[in-house]
Design a protein around this motif. Structure first.
Motif, short mmCIF file in Angstrom:
data_model
loop_
_atom_site.label_atom_id
_atom_site.label_comp_id
_atom_site.label_asym_id
_atom_site.label_seq_id
_atom_site.Cartn_x
_atom_site.Cartn_y
_atom_site.Cartn_z
N GLY A 89 4.16 -7.56 -5.36
CA GLY A 89 3.86 -6.71 -6.20
C GLY A 89 4.69 -6.08 -6.66
N VAL A 90 5.98 -6.52 -5.93
CA VAL A 90 6.97 -5.48 -5.30
C VAL A 90 7.91 -5.23 -7.21
CG1 VAL A 90 8.82 -5.34 -4.25
CG2 VAL A 90 7.86 -6.92 -3.32
N VAL A 91 8.10 -3.65 -7.30
CA VAL A 91 8.60 -3.42 -8.39
C VAL A 91 10.08 -3.38 -8.27
CG1 VAL A 91 8.78 -2.22 -10.78
CG2 VAL A 91 6.77 -3.56 -9.53
N THR A 92 10.98 -3.22 -8.43
CA THR A 92 12.26 -2.44 -8.15
C THR A 92 12.82 -1.80 -8.93
OG1 THR A 92 14.12 -4.63 -8.59
CG2 THR A 92 13.26 -3.81 -6.33
N ASP A 93 14.34 -0.79 -8.86
CA ASP A 93 14.71 0.10 -9.98
C ASP A 93 16.07 -0.35 -10.19
OD1 ASP A 93 15.94 1.29 -8.10
OD2 ASP A 93 15.07 2.68 -8.29
N SER A 94 16.84 0.35 -11.08
CA SER A 94 17.65 0.00 -12.19
C SER A 94 19.15 -0.26 -10.97
CB SER A 94 18.60 0.47 -12.93
OG SER A 94 18.61 1.96 -12.43
N SER A 95 18.44 0.39 -9.56
CA SER A 95 19.30 0.29 -8.42
C SER A 95 18.95 -0.38 -7.25
CB SER A 95 19.73 1.73 -7.70
OG SER A 95 18.58 2.11 -7.22
N LYS A 100 7.73 0.26 -6.12
CA LYS A 100 5.77 -0.17 -6.20
C LYS A 100 5.62 -1.57 -5.43
CE LYS A 100 1.60 -1.03 -9.01
NZ LYS A 100 1.88 -1.16 -10.79
N GLY A 101 4.69 -1.55 -4.66
CA GLY A 101 4.67 -3.34 -3.92
C GLY A 101 3.15 -2.71 -3.08
N THR A 111 -1.07 -3.41 6.63
CA THR A 111 -0.64 -2.96 5.14
C THR A 111 0.27 -1.65 4.77
OG1 THR A 111 -2.37 -5.23 4.75
CG2 THR A 111 -1.01 -4.25 2.69
N TRP A 112 1.06 -1.90 3.88
CA TRP A 112 1.95 -0.38 3.92
C TRP A 112 1.91 -1.23 1.83
CZ3 TRP A 112 1.22 3.28 7.57
CH2 TRP A 112 1.31 2.38 8.18
N SER A 113 1.87 0.46 1.85
CA SER A 113 2.07 0.77 0.16
C SER A 113 3.39 1.08 -0.20
CB SER A 113 1.19 1.17 -0.83
OG SER A 113 0.13 2.54 -0.13
N ALA A 114 3.67 1.35 0.59
CA ALA A 114 5.40 2.58 0.55
C ALA A 114 6.82 1.89 1.35
CB ALA A 114 4.88 4.10 0.86
N ALA A 115 7.50 1.48 0.32
CA ALA A 115 8.96 0.77 1.46
C ALA A 115 8.78 1.73 2.01
CB ALA A 115 9.59 0.58 0.30
#
Length: 214
Positions: A89-95, A100-101, A111-115
């Protein structure tokens, strides 16, 4: 079904599930399988037998001699690419930064929810590669090694676990999850074989011992 027997049945099922998990038969979420599949144990044993055994030499080592993280596609560098590959469920920004994920670390089962809680481990550490032959490579080859997405060399794991591993080889460090140790040593040998890196005697003994039980 009487409540007494229903409770006993549920208790049995819970205990059985716990037994399976403690035995390492539940190997975690599918996201942990994103590492390119290593060679089989039999192939790894053959590769290991062919590797040169030599004393390690760290003279002249500098992490900056292995350029990373390089751009892989668009605005995504190697770290960001592995975060997307290994996460769920990884979401990335324009860079291309992950906003999210979730990430499952196969080394320790967390398990981690912050990169920011996740490091990209060089399974065969850069310093270890230098010690066993990369000191004579070109910068271009060291860059390829440090950013290799084709071999089982890069993996998203818990940051402090990666930091505690440091530049150790399997003679002194292995994943705490025994269920992942076979995958780890198969990958280690494959990477060393592909890049024609040597092993020291203690490292070879540790690899042989673990591979014998894979």
């Amino acid at each position: 079904m009487p409540k007494f027997y229903a409770r006993r049945r549920l208790g049995f099922l819970a205990a059985f599930t716990g037994l399976i998990a403690s035995a390492g038969l539940l190997n975690g979420p599918a996201a942990s399988a994103a590492l390119p599949t290593p060679v089989s144990a039999a192939t790894a044993r053959g590769y290991l037998a062919s590797l040169t055994v030599a004393t390690e030499n760290r003279t002249g080592y500098d992490r900056d001699l292995f350029p990373h993280w390089i751009t892989q596609s668009g605005s995504c560098n190697t770290r960001e690419t592995v975060l997307k590959r290994d996460g769920s469920g990884v979401v990335t920004d324009s860079s291309c930064a992950a906003t999210k994920g979730s990430w499952y670390s196969p080394y320790d089962g967390a398990t981690w929810s912050a990169a920011s809680d996740v490091d990209i481990d060089h399974l065969v550490p850069l310093a270890e590669a230098w010690d066993s032959g990369a000191g004579s490579w070109s910068t271009s080859r060291r860059q390829s090694f440090a950013n290799d997405l084709t071999r089982p060399q890069l993996l998203a794991v818990t940051d402090n676990v990666n930091q505690s591993k440091g530049d150790q080889d399997p003679a002194t460090w292995m994943p705490s999850r025994s269920a992942y140790q076979c995958t780890y040593v198969r990958a280690w040998v494959q990477v060393k074989y592909y890049y024609d890196l040597s092993v020291d005697s203690a490292e070879k003994s540790a690899l042989q011992s673990r591979l014998a039980n894979c």
